[in-house]
Design a protein around this motif. Sequence first.
Motif, PDB file in Angstrom:
ATOM      1  N   LYS A   1      -5.251   1.219   0.916  1.00  0.00           N
ATOM      2  CA  LYS A   1      -5.586   1.837  -0.366  1.00  0.00           C
ATOM      3  C   LYS A   1      -4.641   1.373  -1.471  1.00  0.00           C
ATOM      4  O   LYS A   1      -3.490   1.007  -1.204  1.00  0.00           O
ATOM      5  N   THR A   2      -5.109   1.441  -2.712  1.00  0.00           N
ATOM      6  CA  THR A   2      -4.264   1.151  -3.864  1.00  0.00           C
ATOM      7  C   THR A   2      -3.245   2.274  -4.020  1.00  0.00           C
ATOM      8  O   THR A   2      -3.591   3.455  -3.954  1.00  0.00           O
ATOM      9  N   VAL A   3      -1.985   1.898  -4.198  1.00  0.00           N
ATOM     10  CA  VAL A   3      -0.925   2.886  -4.384  1.00  0.00           C
ATOM     11  C   VAL A   3      -0.885   3.283  -5.853  1.00  0.00           C
ATOM     12  O   VAL A   3      -0.891   2.425  -6.739  1.00  0.00           O
ATOM     13  N   LEU A   4      -0.852   4.584  -6.098  1.00  0.00           N
ATOM     14  CA  LEU A   4      -0.887   5.108  -7.458  1.00  0.00           C
ATOM     15  C   LEU A   4       0.416   5.797  -7.822  1.00  0.00           C
ATOM     16  O   LEU A   4       1.066   6.412  -6.961  1.00  0.00           O
ATOM     17  N   GLU A   5       0.784   5.710  -9.098  1.00  0.00           N
ATOM     18  CA  GLU A   5       1.949   6.464  -9.573  1.00  0.00           C
ATOM     19  C   GLU A   5       1.628   7.948  -9.441  1.00  0.00           C
ATOM     20  O   GLU A   5       0.517   8.388  -9.732  1.00  0.00           O
ATOM     21  N   GLY A   6       2.581   8.727  -8.976  1.00  0.00           N
ATOM     22  CA  GLY A   6       2.383  10.154  -8.756  1.00  0.00           C
ATOM     23  C   GLY A   6       1.873  10.484  -7.367  1.00  0.00           C
ATOM     24  O   GLY A   6       1.774  11.655  -7.006  1.00  0.00           O
TER      25      GLY A   6
ATOM     26  N   ASP B   1      -0.563   6.561   6.872  1.00  0.00           N
ATOM     27  CA  ASP B   1      -0.519   5.095   6.841  1.00  0.00           C
ATOM     28  C   ASP B   1       0.654   4.602   5.997  1.00  0.00           C
ATOM     29  O   ASP B   1       0.949   5.165   4.935  1.00  0.00           O
ATOM     30  N   VAL B   2       1.295   3.539   6.451  1.00  0.00           N
ATOM     31  CA  VAL B   2       2.474   2.986   5.774  1.00  0.00           C
ATOM     32  C   VAL B   2       2.058   2.272   4.494  1.00  0.00           C
ATOM     33  O   VAL B   2       1.150   1.433   4.510  1.00  0.00           O
ATOM     34  N   ILE B   3       2.736   2.605   3.390  1.00  0.00           N
ATOM     35  CA  ILE B   3       2.466   1.934   2.119  1.00  0.00           C
ATOM     36  C   ILE B   3       3.640   1.078   1.651  1.00  0.00           C
ATOM     37  O   ILE B   3       3.470   0.224   0.789  1.00  0.00           O
ATOM     38  N   ALA B   4       4.832   1.303   2.242  1.00  0.00           N
ATOM     39  CA  ALA B   4       6.016   0.562   1.798  1.00  0.00           C
ATOM     40  C   ALA B   4       7.140   0.727   2.812  1.00  0.00           C
ATOM     41  O   ALA B   4       7.030   1.499   3.770  1.00  0.00           O
ATOM     42  N   ILE B   5       8.233   0.016   2.571  1.00  0.00           N
ATOM     43  CA  ILE B   5       9.427   0.069   3.419  1.00  0.00           C
ATOM     44  C   ILE B   5      10.626   0.328   2.515  1.00  0.00           C
ATOM     45  O   ILE B   5      10.820  -0.374   1.519  1.00  0.00           O
ATOM     46  N   ILE B   6      11.415   1.355   2.854  1.00  0.00           N
ATOM     47  CA  ILE B   6      12.612   1.655   2.053  1.00  0.00           C
ATOM     48  C   ILE B   6      13.479   0.410   1.992  1.00  0.00           C
ATOM     49  O   ILE B   6      13.731  -0.252   2.997  1.00  0.00           O
ATOM     50  N   ASN B   7      13.950   0.120   0.781  1.00  0.00           N
ATOM     51  CA  ASN B   7      14.739  -1.090   0.573  1.00  0.00           C
ATOM     52  C   ASN B   7      16.154  -0.780   0.132  1.00  0.00           C
ATOM     53  O   ASN B   7      17.121  -1.243   0.718  1.00  0.00           O
TER      54      ASN B   7
END
Length: 198
Positions: free
Chosen positions: A75-80, A158-164
Amino acid sequence: MATGFAIGNGTLIATNAHAIPKLNKQRNQSIAVLIPGGRTSQVYKATLVARDDEHDLAIVKLTGKRLPTLQFSQKTVLEGQAIAFTGFPIGSVLGLYPTTHRGIIATKTPVMLPVPEVGKLTAKQLKRLREPYEVYQLDATAYPGNSGSPVYDQETGDVIAIINKVLLTGNKESALTNPSAISYAIPVKHLQDLLDGL
């Protein structure tokens, strides 16, 4: 020490490239992955199979163990958007028990790393300044040890990112006593590209 999570066929662990130590083969050093389980925690050998320093991502392969995997969001990640991340903040200091933090995607922002002097810019850094990639700024506090934690959609898991990384207000030690509450995460599409290249 950093966090990681199982992907692919369950023998692959995703984490940050900065968490992978430089090994001394003459001293027979290897990468170790700890699978926490209270009194039944176990350590497995792993080998580095893919690395992307530009996006600070790495994949290691476990020897002799297959784990349940996490799925990547399409899915597209949205602000908020409501997110959570689970990891091991401050490493083993507080014990090896996973901790979950909740927050939102505060914004999508281009990543540009500062350099001490213009004369020290490399061709690769100049290209990145012209074509920066986006990262997610999180309204949630990550700590040392959370590097490599999966950031996931609270509704689907579902994973959307990885802490950096975490923006520090002072020195490294202040991350524990005076965190800025601004954390950044790498979009999962870069991890998917790294996985596809195997």
